[in-house]
Design a protein around this motif. Structure first.
Motif, PDB file in Angstrom:
ATOM      1  N   UNK A 128      -0.066 -37.900 -15.117  1.00 44.40           N
ATOM      2  CA  UNK A 128       1.177 -38.176 -14.390  1.00 44.40           C
ATOM      3  C   UNK A 128       2.306 -38.406 -15.382  1.00 44.40           C
ATOM      4  N   UNK A 129       3.434 -37.785 -15.122  1.00 48.43           N
ATOM      5  CA  UNK A 129       4.603 -37.879 -15.995  1.00 48.43           C
ATOM      6  C   UNK A 129       5.830 -38.210 -15.138  1.00 48.43           C
ATOM      7  N   UNK A 130       6.840 -38.764 -15.781  1.00 47.72           N
ATOM      8  CA  UNK A 130       8.087 -39.074 -15.075  1.00 47.72           C
ATOM      9  C   UNK A 130       9.263 -38.825 -16.003  1.00 47.72           C
ATOM     10  N   UNK A 131      10.409 -38.540 -15.418  1.00 46.27           N
ATOM     11  CA  UNK A 131      11.612 -38.274 -16.207  1.00 46.27           C
ATOM     12  C   UNK A 131      12.834 -38.800 -15.471  1.00 46.27           C
ATOM     13  N   UNK A 132      13.821 -39.158 -16.231  1.00 46.70           N
ATOM     14  CA  UNK A 132      15.116 -39.566 -15.679  1.00 46.70           C
ATOM     15  C   UNK A 132      16.035 -38.355 -15.754  1.00 46.70           C
ATOM     16  N   UNK A 133      16.239 -37.671 -14.624  1.00 43.69           N
ATOM     17  CA  UNK A 133      17.027 -36.436 -14.666  1.00 43.69           C
ATOM     18  C   UNK A 133      17.954 -36.240 -13.468  1.00 43.69           C
ATOM     19  N   UNK A 134      17.581 -36.746 -12.292  1.00 42.10           N
ATOM     20  CA  UNK A 134      18.302 -36.384 -11.083  1.00 42.10           C
ATOM     21  C   UNK A 134      19.662 -37.073 -10.936  1.00 42.10           C
ATOM     22  N   UNK A 135      19.707 -38.365 -11.160  1.00 41.86           N
ATOM     23  CA  UNK A 135      20.965 -39.089 -10.929  1.00 41.86           C
ATOM     24  C   UNK A 135      21.538 -39.697 -12.201  1.00 41.86           C
ATOM     25  N   UNK A 136      20.896 -39.441 -13.330  1.00 42.34           N
ATOM     26  CA  UNK A 136      21.391 -39.963 -14.598  1.00 42.34           C
ATOM     27  C   UNK A 136      22.756 -39.346 -14.919  1.00 42.34           C
ATOM     28  N   UNK A 137      23.616 -40.131 -15.524  1.00 37.54           N
ATOM     29  CA  UNK A 137      24.930 -39.641 -15.937  1.00 37.54           C
ATOM     30  C   UNK A 137      24.748 -38.609 -17.051  1.00 37.54           C
ATOM     31  N   UNK A 138      25.520 -37.534 -17.030  1.00 36.57           N
ATOM     32  CA  UNK A 138      25.430 -36.532 -18.096  1.00 36.57           C
ATOM     33  C   UNK A 138      26.645 -36.538 -19.017  1.00 36.57           C
TER      34      UNK A 138
END
Length: 439
Positions: A34-44
Motif C-alpha cells: 500500500x502506498x500513498x501520495x499527496x497530489x490531489x489538493x496540495x498547492x503547486x
C-alpha cells in the motif's frame, strides 16, 4: 474475488479509508503493498507548504500523514523527492507491473493499464476492504479490443487518438468493458504515449484500458525501485511475455480506427465526446445546453476561437516527453498578450529532469508559470481555479461545466495544440507551428 497486488491512496480520500479501518480495529494486511501520495489538493505554487487554497485542505494532508504513519505504509509527502501525481509516480517507481492488479481511489487509475496491468479506480470503502483483506469483489467486465491501424501523421498524438475514439463512439461507448488497445499505431507509441491513451479510457466509460506488455514495457521498468531485481527480474519478464491475447481471441466488441486519418483534436462542448478535428466546425447537431454553456454556435469553425488561458498538466499529459514536445514548439516564442499560461509537471522527478534540460526556462521565458508537481488546476477541488467564466485550452481529460473553475469553459487538447493556441491567443493548429519549427 480478485487478489489485489497494489493499493495507491491520495490525500483527498486516503485518511478517510485508513481511519475507518482503524476505527473498526482492523489493520492493513500487508503494508508493503500500500502506498500513498499527496497530489490531489496540495498547492503547486513555488515554496508550497501544507497550506492549500482549498478551505480545510491542510487537514486532509496532515490527517493522511498521521494515518499512513500509524498504518506503516509508504507516503510520498508534500516535499518528498518522489512526490507527484499518483498515475505518474507509480510507473516511475515500478509500483505498477505487468499482470498485477492495482487500485486507487481515482478514476484515472486505468492510466497504468499501459503496462499490461489490470488497474482501475475505486471508492474509499473499497480501498478499505482491499487493505484489510488483500482482495476485492468485482463484476467481470465484457471485453473490447480497439485496434489503431496505420501510422499517426506528424503533429498527431496519443491524446488525439483517444479523443477521436470517444468522439466517434461516444463517452458511453466502453461502458461495462475492459478495453485492450492494439494495432501498429499503439505498438509504435512509447510508454508515456501509451499511458496517455489508457488514461482517458474512463472518459470512454470503460472499467479499464490496457496494452499487452512488450520490450518497451520491460525496458521502461527495469531498475525501477519496486520492480523485481536480479534473477527475479528474468523470471518476471519470462512471465510477462505471456501476457497477450491469443491470436484467435474473441472479444465482445471490436473497434478499428485508421490512425492516419486522425487529425489534432479539440473539444468544443462539455463532454469528451464533444470533440472534433482542429479544421472542423462545431456540428449542427450539437447539444444546445453545451453550446449555451460554452458560448459557441453550431456550424462555427473551432479554430481561431479566442482563449483566455492555457494549461499543461494532469495525469494525462504532464510527463517529461510531453514537456519536451511542448517546449520545442514554445522555444523562442511568447504566449499572446493577456493569456494566463501555466505548466505543472506530473511529478517532482519530471520537474527535476525538465529543469536539468532547461525546459523550465523555455516555459518561463515564453510567459508560462512553472509550478511544483500535483493535480493542480486539472480540477477545482484544490481551491485554485481559472478566472470565472474564462475560456481555457487544457491538456486535462475532462471538460464538464466548472471543471476548472466557476463557469470556466474548458477545451481539452494535446500539449502541442495547447502551446500553439497559447502563442496565437486563439485555438490553433499545432501542425502549422511545427512546420515553422522544422523548416
Amino acid at each position: 474475488m480478485l487478489a489485489i497486488d497494489r493499493v495507491f491512496l491520495h490525500e483527498r480520500t486516503g485518511a478517510a479509508a485508513l481511519n475507518a479501518l482503524a476505527d473498526a480495529n482492523r489493520k492493513v494486511v500487508d503494508p508493503s503493498r500500500v502506498f500513498a501520495v499527496t497530489d490531489h489538493i496540495v498547492d503547486t505554487r513555488p515554496g508550497r507548504t501544507d497550506q492549500t487554497l482549498m478551505p480545510g485542505g491542510q487537514a486532509f494532508i496532515t490527517e493522511t500523514r498521521a494515518a499512513t504513519l500509524a498504518a506503516g505504509i509508504t507516503l510520498f509527502d508534500v516535499n518528498d523527492p518522489d512526490q507527484g501525481i499518483v498515475h505518474v509516480i507509480s510507473p516511475e517507481l515500478g509500483v505498477v507491473l505487468p499482470g498485477c492488479t492495482l487500485i486507487a481511489p481515482d478514476s484515472h487509475t486505468c492510466t497504468q493499464g499501459a503496462f499490461g496491468a489490470l488497474a482501475w479506480g475505486i471508492g474509499s470503502s473499497e480501498a478499505e476492504h482491499a487493505m484489510a483483506t488483500g482482495t476485492l469483489r468485482l463484476n467481470k467486465p465484457k471485453s473490447m479490443r480497439v485496434t489503431f491501424t496505420g501510422k499517426l501523421s506528424t503533429g498527431v498524438t496519443p491524446k488525439d487518438m483517444i479523443m477521436a475514439l470517444i468522439a466517434r463512439h461516444s463517452a458511453a461507448g466502453g461502458k461495462g468493458h475492459a478495453v485492450e488497445f492494439s494495432g501498429d499505431a499503439v505498438q509504435a507509441l512509447d510508454m508515456d504515449g501509451r499511458m496517455t491513451l489508457c488514461n482517458m479510457t474512463t472518459e470512454f466509460s470503460a472499467m479499464s484500458g490496457f496494452i499487452a506488455p512488450d520490450e518497451k514495457t520491460f525496458s521502461y521498468l527495469k531498475g525501477r525501485r519496486y520492480a523485481p531485481k536480479a534473477a527475479n527480474w528474468e523470471l518476471a519478464v519470462d512471465n510477462w511475455r505471456s501476457l497477450y491475447s491469443d491470436k484467435n481471441a474473441i472479444f465482445d466488441q471490436e473497434i478499428e480506427i485508421d490512425a492516419s486519418e486522425i487529425t489534432p483534436m479539440v473539444s468544443w462542448g462539455t463532454s469528451p465526446e464533444h470533440s472534433i478535428g482542429i479544421d472542423q466546425a462545431i456540428p449542427e447537431s450539437a447539444a444546445e445546453r453545451s453550446l449555451e454553456y460554452m458560448a459557441l454556435d453550431a456550424g462555427t469553425p473551432i479554430k481561431e476561437t479566442t482563449i483566455d488561458a492555457a494549461f499543461i498538466g494532469s495525469c494525462t499529459n504532464s510527463r517529461l516527453s510531453d514537456l519536451r514536445r511542448a517546449s520545442t514548439l514554445l522555444n523562442g516564442k511568447r504566449v499572446a498578450d493577456g493569456i494566463k499560461a501555466i505548466c505543472v509537471p506530473g511529478s517532482s522527478n519530471v520537474k527535476r529532469e525538465a529543469e536539468k534540460e532547461g525546459l523550465d526556462q523555455i516555459f518561463l521565458n515564453a510567459g508560462f508559470e512553472w509550478r511544483e508537481s500535483g493535480c493542480s488546476m486539472c480540477f477545482y477541488a484544490g481551491g485554485e481555479s481559472f478566472d470565472a467564466g474564462s475560456r481555457v485550452i487544457s491538456t486535462t481529460n475532462r471538460n464538464f461545466e466548472s471543471r476548472q473553475g466557476p463557469n470556466v469553459k474548458t477545451h481539452i487538447a494535446s500539449p502541442e495544440t495547447v502551446v500553439a493556441s497559447a502563442i496565437a491567443g486563439t485555438i490553433a493548429d499545432p501542425r502549422e507551428l511545427l512546420e515553422s519549427v522544422t523548416a
